[in-house]
Motif scaffolding. Sequence first.
Motif, PDB file in Angstrom:
ATOM      1  N   THR A 196       0.836  -1.206   0.000  1.00  0.00           N
ATOM      2  CA  THR A 196       0.000   0.000   0.000  1.00  0.00           C
ATOM      3  C   THR A 196       0.870   1.255   0.000  1.00  0.00           C
ATOM      4  N   GLU A 197       1.908   1.254   0.830  1.00  0.00           N
ATOM      5  CA  GLU A 197       2.807   2.410   0.889  1.00  0.00           C
ATOM      6  C   GLU A 197       3.504   2.618  -0.460  1.00  0.00           C
ATOM      7  N   ALA A 198       3.912   1.544  -1.109  1.00  0.00           N
ATOM      8  CA  ALA A 198       4.586   1.658  -2.402  1.00  0.00           C
ATOM      9  C   ALA A 198       3.657   2.232  -3.460  1.00  0.00           C
ATOM     10  N   LEU A 199       2.400   1.785  -3.467  1.00  0.00           N
ATOM     11  CA  LEU A 199       1.425   2.308  -4.426  1.00  0.00           C
ATOM     12  C   LEU A 199       1.129   3.780  -4.167  1.00  0.00           C
ATOM     13  N   ALA A 200       1.055   4.173  -2.895  1.00  0.00           N
ATOM     14  CA  ALA A 200       0.834   5.579  -2.567  1.00  0.00           C
ATOM     15  C   ALA A 200       1.998   6.437  -3.034  1.00  0.00           C
ATOM     16  N   SER A 201       3.206   5.882  -2.965  1.00  0.00           N
ATOM     17  CA  SER A 201       4.373   6.603  -3.451  1.00  0.00           C
ATOM     18  C   SER A 201       4.302   6.797  -4.966  1.00  0.00           C
ATOM     19  N   VAL A 202       3.824   5.786  -5.675  1.00  0.00           N
ATOM     20  CA  VAL A 202       3.631   5.911  -7.127  1.00  0.00           C
ATOM     21  C   VAL A 202       2.608   6.998  -7.429  1.00  0.00           C
ATOM     22  N   ALA A 203       1.537   7.054  -6.659  1.00  0.00           N
ATOM     23  CA  ALA A 203       0.520   8.087  -6.858  1.00  0.00           C
ATOM     24  C   ALA A 203       1.125   9.475  -6.677  1.00  0.00           C
ATOM     25  N   GLY A 204       2.001   9.622  -5.688  1.00  0.00           N
ATOM     26  CA  GLY A 204       2.669  10.899  -5.489  1.00  0.00           C
ATOM     27  C   GLY A 204       3.525  11.290  -6.669  1.00  0.00           C
ATOM     28  N   ARG A 205       4.186  10.325  -7.271  1.00  0.00           N
ATOM     29  CA  ARG A 205       5.016  10.604  -8.435  1.00  0.00           C
ATOM     30  C   ARG A 205       4.172  11.077  -9.618  1.00  0.00           C
ATOM     31  N   LEU A 206       2.971  10.544  -9.754  1.00  0.00           N
ATOM     32  CA  LEU A 206       2.068  11.028 -10.795  1.00  0.00           C
ATOM     33  C   LEU A 206       1.711  12.486 -10.557  1.00  0.00           C
ATOM     34  N   ASP A 207       1.499  12.857  -9.289  1.00  0.00           N
ATOM     35  CA  ASP A 207       1.204  14.249  -8.967  1.00  0.00           C
ATOM     36  C   ASP A 207       2.390  15.148  -9.310  1.00  0.00           C
ATOM     37  N   TRP A 208       3.593  14.697  -8.967  1.00  0.00           N
ATOM     38  CA  TRP A 208       4.781  15.493  -9.283  1.00  0.00           C
ATOM     39  C   TRP A 208       4.892  15.713 -10.786  1.00  0.00           C
ATOM     40  N   ASP A 209       4.719  14.664 -11.548  1.00  0.00           N
ATOM     41  CA  ASP A 209       4.810  14.756 -13.004  1.00  0.00           C
ATOM     42  C   ASP A 209       3.769  15.729 -13.557  1.00  0.00           C
ATOM     43  N   ARG A 210       2.564  15.661 -13.000  1.00  0.00           N
ATOM     44  CA  ARG A 210       1.478  16.536 -13.463  1.00  0.00           C
ATOM     45  C   ARG A 210       1.834  18.007 -13.276  1.00  0.00           C
ATOM     46  N   GLU A 211       2.488  18.329 -12.192  1.00  0.00           N
ATOM     47  CA  GLU A 211       2.742  19.727 -11.861  1.00  0.00           C
ATOM     48  C   GLU A 211       4.071  20.244 -12.387  1.00  0.00           C
TER      49      GLU A 211
END
Length: 493
Positions: free
Chosen positions: A15-30
């Motif tokens: 779960t923590e690893a998937l949440a980290s991936v989600a954060g990376r998507l946010d970084w890329d978006r911005e």
Amino acid sequence: MSDAFDDLMAFQRTTEALASVAGRLDWDRETVMPTGAAEQRSEEIAALEAVLHERRTDPRIGEWLERAPDFAEDDEDDRMLELIARQHSRACRVPLRLATEIARVTSLAQGIWADARGAERPQDFLPTLSEVVTLKREQGAALADGGDVYDALLEDYEPDTSAGEIARIFDALRPRLVALREAVLGSDATPPRLEGRFPQEGQMRIARACATAFGYDWNHGRLDLAVHPFSMGEWQDVRVTTRVVESDPFNCIYSTIHEVGHASYELGIDPDYAFTPLGHGVSMGVHESQSRIFENQLGRSRAFTGWLHRRMTDAFGTLSVADPDAFHATVNRVTPGYIRTDADEVHYNLHIMMRFDLERDLIAGRLDVEDLPDAWNARFLKDFGVAVDRPSNGMLQDVHWSVGLFGYFPTYALGNIYAACLDEAMRAALPDLDTQLAAGDARGAAEWLREAVQRHGGLHRPVPLIEAAAGRAVSPEPLLDYLEGKFGEIYDL
């Protein structure tokens, strides 16, 4: 019988690893995502949020939590169980439909906000903001379970407190802050402005030098540009962003130092806590204490600004403020400006108090979103004595509400309070700190903070963590004393 604790931790690790991936998507978006990909990205983020929500509400978590205490071996294990139970309980109160819709809408809203900000058209953003507020009210009501809706949202950013407690702290801060502001603005001492044009390439070189001075680990991070500076990541990959205004290099420099403070916290956590509930900063107030102490007590100190003055002179030639002492006053110049992230230390908490009151009213339904621009402008004029000249200097300046961060703003002021408490203890422990800062070396301070605060991650609750590090009770007094001492000297009060 299997070890329920180990089973739960293995599940949590994914779960923590998937949440980290989600954060990376946010970084890329911005930072680097093509602008035309916003709709696709919102669907991707919503899909990943659905997966995360299903994991966080998995019935097996409740079963594991019932049996896992029998296998817990120490306080770290007990704290991890406490944090997982808290996350599980909160996730189970929010329907999957609502969790994914919030993720989808706020992903889209960030781009809509940025476009509206650039075009100075709040009317383009208000319908989307209204949708975000409606969703966050629904989420808050689900989490509150009959209690205060804003308090329920606040818990995501600063657990173990309430809006009422924060309001009392702000009431204690305001009189001396306002008195200091009036004394400063009434002083005959007027630090000069820094004039000139400072090209982006030179600003970014200095920003990188500042990040290095504060010990930022470039093997595990990077510096990019964004509309609104932020830091994102954890464990081995923590990235920072800044922005450049060619007439105002302090915007870039101090945004970078601030975000490096956040990044240092995440990078400073005990590596054994990676992929566990302990592997994150314990609260946003504590997080902001790290970024604000980097930015202000260290980065705006006379010692460090002397080094910065030399670096800027090397990069841009003779500055309009040629004397290092005058430059220190210029860096700390007090003016009732519009922008929170550019605000001097005297005005900064007043910016936060205004946003805190407005967002509480939005969530409570006392303020309609369509009335927010006028409410913002009226409150700003009342608090700062200046009329807002354009929306990007008003309610469109901050990204927080577009991405649903209701409850985040007050943690900046809490961070300032925590930072001042820590600064007292740090300077007592590092008597040669100013000598190091004058040489452009803040690594000693960064290491002290890593040992006293950062390495613990989420192991301790926020206030006990700060009190243990500072060796004193948390109080607004050190912050007020620091501000009055610093600006009393600069403004001959």
